[in-house]
Design an enzyme around this catalytic site. Structure first.
Site, PDB file in Angstrom:
ATOM      1  N   THR A  11       9.438  -2.391  14.902  1.00 54.44           N
ATOM      2  CA  THR A  11       8.101  -2.637  15.457  1.00 54.44           C
ATOM      3  C   THR A  11       7.874  -1.827  16.722  1.00 54.44           C
ATOM      4  OG1 THR A  11       8.084  -4.870  14.524  1.00 54.44           O
ATOM      5  CG2 THR A  11       6.516  -4.404  16.292  1.00 54.44           C
TER       6      THR A  11
ATOM      7  N   LYS B 146       1.633  -4.119   7.765  1.00 52.21           N
ATOM      8  CA  LYS B 146       2.894  -4.771   7.426  1.00 52.21           C
ATOM      9  C   LYS B 146       2.599  -5.874   6.432  1.00 52.21           C
ATOM     10  CE  LYS B 146       7.104  -6.705   9.477  1.00 52.21           C
ATOM     11  NZ  LYS B 146       7.884  -6.823  10.722  1.00 52.21           N
TER      12      LYS B 146
ATOM     13  N   SER C 123       7.493 -12.654   9.696  1.00 53.73           N
ATOM     14  CA  SER C 123       8.084 -13.969   9.911  1.00 53.73           C
ATOM     15  C   SER C 123       8.429 -14.149  11.380  1.00 53.73           C
ATOM     16  CB  SER C 123       9.347 -14.130   9.063  1.00 53.73           C
ATOM     17  OG  SER C 123       9.080 -13.924   7.702  1.00 53.73           O
TER      18      SER C 123
ATOM     19  N   ASP D 279       4.245  -8.908  15.536  1.00 49.30           N
ATOM     20  CA  ASP D 279       4.518  -7.473  15.401  1.00 49.30           C
ATOM     21  C   ASP D 279       3.227  -6.666  15.471  1.00 49.30           C
ATOM     22  OD1 ASP D 279       7.134  -8.183  15.125  1.00 49.30           O
ATOM     23  OD2 ASP D 279       7.253  -7.798  12.973  1.00 49.30           O
TER      24      ASP D 279
ATOM     25  N   GLY E 166       8.191  -2.192   7.334  1.00 46.32           N
ATOM     26  CA  GLY E 166       8.805  -3.145   6.435  1.00 46.32           C
ATOM     27  C   GLY E 166       9.298  -4.390   7.141  1.00 46.32           C
TER      28      GLY E 166
END
Length: 227
Positions: free
Chosen positions: A17, A38, A42, A56, A118
């Site tokens: 990030t 993204k 979580s 993020d 990712g």
């Protein structure tokens, strides 16, 4: 239709990030009309009204200065700090491939250059119970070129090698490695860079020091990551 590349890492909490924020910022500085995307996040905090903050996405937005809304940056946001497939099992709202691709395509329609980050590493599962797919399936669905974020320190030769060899075996194009937590002049780290390039055949395209607010990539180098 815009172009995208995918940012994966050798592990979770490796700095994807942070580096993604620097990449989007640099694209913006070059006037390349960038965006961030993204599929699933979580480990997010809640606002006072109970809604989840896509942490993020917020970091990238603040670091890069893009005007893209947080909601457009990530379709699936979870509170529990585990893999998205498990977070959705605990919280509901499982990741659906069709929605991820639809929203990615919409982002590509609206922006010229998209940095897609990712979740976790390349083998991170996004959904398992309702359907079974992960990070690599999203990459392959849109044939996205990739960069790998790695720690510059001890152990990175093995981590980088295993990650890239797996990706290459799956037919995923790896355009470069971005070394995070880099200390200029560190003999071990300098050797790590050379060894990673020698073993994998993939160049280390940039190194990022702790606290950096810029990444040393030319416009041409950035454009090459999308090819």
């Amino acid at each position: 239709m815009g172009k995208a590349f995918f940012v994966t890492g050798t592990d979770t909490e490796i700095g994807k990030t942070y580096v993604s924020g620097l990449l989007v910022k640099k694209l913006k500085e070059y006037g390349m009309n960038p965006a961030y995307f993204k599929a699933a996040m979580s480990g997010n905090d809640r606002r006072e009204d109970g809604t989840l903050i896509p942490g993020d996405a917020l970091h990238v937005k603040e670091a890069s200065g893009v005007e893209q809304s947080l909601e457009a940056m990530c379709p699936y946001v979870y509170e529990t700090a585990v893999s998205p497939h498990l977070a959705s099992r605990l919280e509901g709202h499982p990741v659906q491939m069709d929605r991820v691709l639809k929203e990615l395509d919409a982002t590509l329609e609206a922006y010229d250059h998209v940095v897609m980050e990712g979740s976790g590493g390349i083998l991170c599962p996004l959904c398992f119970d309702e359907a079974e797919f992960g990070v690599e399936d999203v990459i392959q669905a849109r044939q996205l070129p990739c960069v790998v974020v790695a720690d510059a320190g001890l152990g990175t030769i093995n981590h980088v090698g295993l990650t890239i060899f797996y990706m290459q075996q799956k037919g995923i194009a790896v355009k470069g490695v971005l070394m995070n937590h880099y200390s200029p002049g560190n003999v071990m780290q300098e050797d790590n860079i050379k060894m990673c390039e020698h073993i994998t055949g993939v160049p280390v395209v940039a190194c990022v020091q702790d606290g950096d607010t810029d990444i040393a990539l030319t416009k041409e180098q950035l454009e090459a990551l999308f090819a």
